[in-house]
Design an enzyme around this catalytic site. Structure first.
Site, PDB file in Angstrom:
ATOM      1  N   CYS A   1     -21.887-101.463-106.945  1.00  0.00           N
ATOM      2  CA  CYS A   1     -22.781-101.895-108.056  1.00  0.00           C
ATOM      3  C   CYS A   1     -23.408-103.201-107.651  1.00  0.00           C
ATOM      4  O   CYS A   1     -24.845-103.206-107.610  1.00  0.00           O
ATOM      5  CB  CYS A   1     -22.270-102.117-109.552  1.00  0.00           C
ATOM      6  SG  CYS A   1     -20.777-103.016-109.425  1.00  0.00           S
TER       7      CYS A   1
ATOM      8  N   ARG B   1     -27.303-103.577-106.467  1.00  0.00           N
ATOM      9  CA  ARG B   1     -28.329-104.258-106.829  1.00  0.00           C
ATOM     10  C   ARG B   1     -29.127-105.441-106.261  1.00  0.00           C
ATOM     11  O   ARG B   1     -30.244-105.739-106.371  1.00  0.00           O
ATOM     12  CB  ARG B   1     -27.872-104.739-108.340  1.00  0.00           C
ATOM     13  CG  ARG B   1     -27.512-103.626-109.198  1.00  0.00           C
ATOM     14  CD  ARG B   1     -26.486-104.074-110.462  1.00  0.00           C
ATOM     15  NE  ARG B   1     -25.940-102.811-110.831  1.00  0.00           N
ATOM     16  CZ  ARG B   1     -26.193-101.787-111.594  1.00  0.00           C
ATOM     17  NH1 ARG B   1     -27.377-102.155-112.087  1.00  0.00           N
ATOM     18  NH2 ARG B   1     -25.534-100.758-111.753  1.00  0.00           N
TER      19      ARG B   1
ATOM     20  N   HIS C   1     -21.357 -95.671-116.410  1.00  0.00           N
ATOM     21  CA  HIS C   1     -20.250 -96.424-116.099  1.00  0.00           C
ATOM     22  C   HIS C   1     -19.129 -96.364-117.265  1.00  0.00           C
ATOM     23  O   HIS C   1     -19.609 -96.319-118.536  1.00  0.00           O
ATOM     24  CB  HIS C   1     -20.877 -97.787-115.941  1.00  0.00           C
ATOM     25  CG  HIS C   1     -19.813 -98.728-115.200  1.00  0.00           C
ATOM     26  ND1 HIS C   1     -18.751 -99.449-115.910  1.00  0.00           N
ATOM     27  CD2 HIS C   1     -19.966 -99.372-114.085  1.00  0.00           C
ATOM     28  CE1 HIS C   1     -18.293-100.150-115.301  1.00  0.00           C
ATOM     29  NE2 HIS C   1     -18.710-100.287-114.304  1.00  0.00           N
TER      30      HIS C   1
ATOM     31  N   ASP D   1     -25.731 -95.775-113.394  1.00  0.00           N
ATOM     32  CA  ASP D   1     -24.673 -96.537-113.100  1.00  0.00           C
ATOM     33  C   ASP D   1     -23.345 -95.780-112.809  1.00  0.00           C
ATOM     34  O   ASP D   1     -23.012 -95.156-113.962  1.00  0.00           O
ATOM     35  CB  ASP D   1     -24.524 -97.665-114.084  1.00  0.00           C
ATOM     36  CG  ASP D   1     -23.445 -98.898-113.913  1.00  0.00           C
ATOM     37  OD1 ASP D   1     -22.957 -98.756-112.785  1.00  0.00           O
ATOM     38  OD2 ASP D   1     -23.360 -99.627-114.593  1.00  0.00           O
ATOM     39  N   ASP D   2     -22.746 -95.394-111.687  1.00  0.00           N
ATOM     40  CA  ASP D   2     -21.473 -94.937-111.456  1.00  0.00           C
ATOM     41  C   ASP D   2     -21.675 -93.768-111.561  1.00  0.00           C
ATOM     42  O   ASP D   2     -20.722 -92.785-111.994  1.00  0.00           O
ATOM     43  CB  ASP D   2     -20.491 -95.262-112.557  1.00  0.00           C
ATOM     44  CG  ASP D   2     -19.591 -96.766-111.752  1.00  0.00           C
ATOM     45  OD1 ASP D   2     -20.390 -97.002-110.925  1.00  0.00           O
ATOM     46  OD2 ASP D   2     -18.472 -96.951-112.470  1.00  0.00           O
TER      47      ASP D   2
ATOM     48  N   ASP E   1     -26.679 -96.483-108.737  1.00  0.00           N
ATOM     49  CA  ASP E   1     -26.174 -97.635-107.628  1.00  0.00           C
ATOM     50  C   ASP E   1     -25.024 -97.267-106.674  1.00  0.00           C
ATOM     51  O   ASP E   1     -24.838 -97.891-105.670  1.00  0.00           O
ATOM     52  CB  ASP E   1     -25.711 -98.742-108.843  1.00  0.00           C
ATOM     53  CG  ASP E   1     -24.498 -98.439-109.551  1.00  0.00           C
ATOM     54  OD1 ASP E   1     -24.149 -97.336-109.673  1.00  0.00           O
ATOM     55  OD2 ASP E   1     -23.839 -99.418-110.066  1.00  0.00           O
ATOM     56  N   ASN E   2     -24.214 -96.080-107.084  1.00  0.00           N
ATOM     57  CA  ASN E   2     -23.186 -95.912-106.024  1.00  0.00           C
ATOM     58  C   ASN E   2     -22.598 -94.320-106.554  1.00  0.00           C
ATOM     59  O   ASN E   2     -23.121 -93.854-107.342  1.00  0.00           O
ATOM     60  CB  ASN E   2     -21.980 -96.824-106.138  1.00  0.00           C
ATOM     61  CG  ASN E   2     -21.579 -97.387-107.471  1.00  0.00           C
ATOM     62  OD1 ASN E   2     -21.641 -98.362-108.198  1.00  0.00           O
ATOM     63  ND2 ASN E   2     -20.911 -96.266-108.376  1.00  0.00           N
TER      64      ASN E   2
ATOM     65  N   HIS F   1     -25.980-108.223-113.286  1.00  0.00           N
ATOM     66  CA  HIS F   1     -24.725-108.054-112.575  1.00  0.00           C
ATOM     67  C   HIS F   1     -25.126-108.399-111.034  1.00  0.00           C
ATOM     68  O   HIS F   1     -24.480-108.176-110.111  1.00  0.00           O
ATOM     69  CB  HIS F   1     -24.340-106.623-112.285  1.00  0.00           C
ATOM     70  CG  HIS F   1     -22.615-106.495-112.278  1.00  0.00           C
ATOM     71  ND1 HIS F   1     -22.330-105.461-111.695  1.00  0.00           N
ATOM     72  CD2 HIS F   1     -21.991-107.595-112.346  1.00  0.00           C
ATOM     73  CE1 HIS F   1     -21.000-105.609-111.412  1.00  0.00           C
ATOM     74  NE2 HIS F   1     -20.600-107.004-112.050  1.00  0.00           N
TER      75      HIS F   1
ATOM     76  N   LYS G   1     -17.234 -94.326-105.183  1.00  0.00           N
ATOM     77  CA  LYS G   1     -17.628 -95.667-105.176  1.00  0.00           C
ATOM     78  C   LYS G   1     -16.640 -96.541-104.547  1.00  0.00           C
ATOM     79  O   LYS G   1     -15.415 -96.251-104.493  1.00  0.00           O
ATOM     80  CB  LYS G   1     -17.676 -96.129-106.844  1.00  0.00           C
ATOM     81  CG  LYS G   1     -17.873 -97.403-107.030  1.00  0.00           C
ATOM     82  CD  LYS G   1     -17.663 -97.639-108.650  1.00  0.00           C
ATOM     83  CE  LYS G   1     -17.767 -99.191-108.983  1.00  0.00           C
ATOM     84  NZ  LYS G   1     -17.575 -99.336-110.344  1.00  0.00           N
TER      85      LYS G   1
ATOM     86  N   LYS H   1     -28.818-103.591-116.956  1.00  0.00           N
ATOM     87  CA  LYS H   1     -27.719-104.379-116.665  1.00  0.00           C
ATOM     88  C   LYS H   1     -28.240-105.155-115.259  1.00  0.00           C
ATOM     89  O   LYS H   1     -28.806-104.791-114.324  1.00  0.00           O
ATOM     90  CB  LYS H   1     -26.596-103.544-116.007  1.00  0.00           C
ATOM     91  CG  LYS H   1     -25.532-103.834-115.156  1.00  0.00           C
ATOM     92  CD  LYS H   1     -24.745-103.100-115.090  1.00  0.00           C
ATOM     93  CE  LYS H   1     -23.549-103.205-113.817  1.00  0.00           C
ATOM     94  NZ  LYS H   1     -22.354-102.041-113.583  1.00  0.00           N
TER      95      LYS H   1
END
Length: 509
Positions: free
Chosen positions: A81, A85, A235, A43-44, A339-340, A148, A383, A146
């Site tokens: 994100c 997803r 993240h 994540d991130d 994710d990004n 989201h 991002k 996660k």
């Protein structure tokens, strides 16, 4: 009929009955040899943070998966994100799934519902998730981490979208030591409070995933499983166990420009990028312009971030070890991606009070845009955006039983994107992607199976154009060309066309 003829008939009948019974028995207990599918997402995280992609952060387990599997250099997420997803789970463009922007939050339950189909803020019912498709194909479907992609109604949650078991967070961020706001940890559909003072989400998500596999093995061991393990590291808030942070303190004291140059050199040496590509311009102030006290704080911020990535890799190793111990590793395909691109949200030099660093307090603690620029080496932007720094992801695939020995360690330069993961999973599971599901018409998947890239000579999977849009940022990829635009108020003529095999970042004019 004499006695011998009668005896022969009885014996023959018994023999045939026994043979049929054995055949039925063999059919009943025949082992399902479809692979287990494990999809791991960070994540991130930046493109070059992990060692297989040029990073200095210790990630030996991801390195081992890459060296004995495949790594892709041009695989794409959607730059943010929630839409990532949504696209990953459904195999569709995020707008088709209803999350062209972001999901709604508990504080503002209609905040991202723009009352048009592509921007409703939660997964719609005209798409199916990988879990829904694979569950119908006989897979056990497990998720930790996660979610989201829908918060305000339980109908949007994992158990209601095809997963047998769920442990994790429904919203997009939380304190990693004390996941209390805004809901805490969700188990199934129930919220629980964490009392363990040694709790850390990255550890817990892995431990629960391992336990889910063990529990479902006990009740349904002959069926393969699908595991979606969605870490919330690295993240913000940047938080990690102290012993891991201590490994990295002082390693970033020379600043982000030095870090970018070192990663750039390694990436060229590894053949990840063309030796003729130039390093993009530094998007931050000069390190030497910062006073010594602030440098010490910035070194610490990056050390904590690195520790988060390190701890995630340790946990991936723990999962791998458990699969080996259970005899499941050889026929489990593990796919890892992010994710990004790296996160430049908040301030250039990090956000959140410095006194909360190395504590278990805080919520919006970040490492800042300057370090994010280094995380995305050699690319620009972050991002939110659809230049390579926002949407290019490390993508590692490991499958001992399915990837030929001679292909292991190969670098794949053909491009792909998130919807391909649905198509690949359907292919591997020998499943059927539905046209209707629970009475709803289902959008066709936008992806193509990546399986030929795992097992055959590299070839272009996408001969058609593929698209992205987020917050007005736009991109199109067709063959070796990428057209991209960064949204800027009152600016319309800023499209850039790139030959992805020759020049980065100089656009073709």
């Amino acid at each position: 009929m004499n006695i011998f003829s009668k005896l022969y008939c009885v014996i023959s009948t018994l023999f045939l009955f026994g043979s049929c019974k054995e055949a039925v028995k063999e059919k009943t207990v025949a082992k399902d040899d479809r692979p287990n599918i494990v999809l791991i997402m960070s994540d991130d995280m930046g493109y070059s943070d992990i060692a297989p992609y040029g990073g200095e952060i210790e990630t030996p387990n991801l390195t081992a998966l890459a060296e004995n599997g495949l790594k892709f250099t041009q695989f794409y997420n959607t730059g943010r994100c929630c839409p990532t997803r949504a696209s990953l789970l459904t195999g569709c463009y995020p707008h088709q799934a209803g999350i062209g922007h972001m999901t709604n939050s508990p504080e503002n339950p209609t905040g991202h519902d723009y009352e048009v189909p592509g921007y409703r803020g939660s997964l719609n019912t005209n798409t199916v998730t990988i879990a829904e498709v694979l569950k119908d194909a006989g897979y056990r479907t497990l998720m930790t981490g996660k979610w989201h992609v829908g918060y305000t109604d339980e109908k949007m949650w994992p158990l209601q979208r095809g997963f047998d078991k769920f442990y994790g967070i429904i919203p997009g961020a939380t304190n990693l030591f004390k996941p209390e706001y805004p809901r805490g940890i969700t188990v199934g559909n129930d919220s629980i409070k964490i009392a363990d003072e040694n709790y850390y989400t990255t550890d817990a998500f892995t431990d629960e995933a391992i336990q889910f596999i063990a529990d479902t093995d006990d009740t349904n061991k002959d069926s393969p499983f699908f595991l979606y393990l969605a870490y919330n590291a690295p993240h913000w808030p940047i938080q990690a166990p102290q012993d891991v942070i201590d490994k990295y303190k002082g390693k970033y004291s020379e600043g982000w420009q030095k870090l970018r140059e070192e990663r750039y050199a390694r990436m060229k040496e590894m053949g990840l990028i063309d030796a003729n590509w130039k390093l993009t311009e530094q998007d931050s102030r000069d390190w030497d312009s910062i006073d010594d006290e602030k440098k010490k704080e910035l070194d610490l911020r990056m050390a904590i971030y690195a520790a988060m990535v390190d701890r995630m890799d340790q946990n991936i190793g723990k999962l791998v070890d458990s699969l080996k111990a259970r005899g499941q590793f050889e026929n489990t395909i593990i796919m890892f991606l992010n994710d990004n691109g790296a996160c430049a949200e908040f301030d250039e030099l990090g956000s959140g009070p410095a006194e909360q660093l190395e504590t278990k307090e805080g919520y919006v603690l970040s490492y800042g845009r300057a370090w994010a620029n280094a995380s995305n080496t050699p690319y620009r932007e972050y991002k939110h955006f659809l230049h390579e720094g926002g949407m290019a992801t490390p993508f590692i695939v490991h499958w001992p039983k399915g990837i030929p020995t001679e292909k292991r360690g190969e670098t794949i330069r053909e491009h792909g994107f998130l919807p391909d993961l649905m198509a690949t999973s359907v292919d591997l599971a020998e499943a059927a992607y539905p046209k209707k599901y629970k009475g709803n018409d289902i959008v066709p998947t936008a992806g193509k199976s990546l399986r030929p890239l795992f097992q055959e000579a590299p070839k272009r999977i996408h001969t058609e154009p593929i698209f992205w849009e987020h917050e007005g940022n736009k991109a199109v990829r067709l063959g070796k060309y990428k057209l991209v635009q960064k949204w800027e108020k009152d600016v319309k003529e800023n499209w850039e066309l790139y030959d992805m095999e020759k020049t980065v970042p100089k656009p073709i004019t």
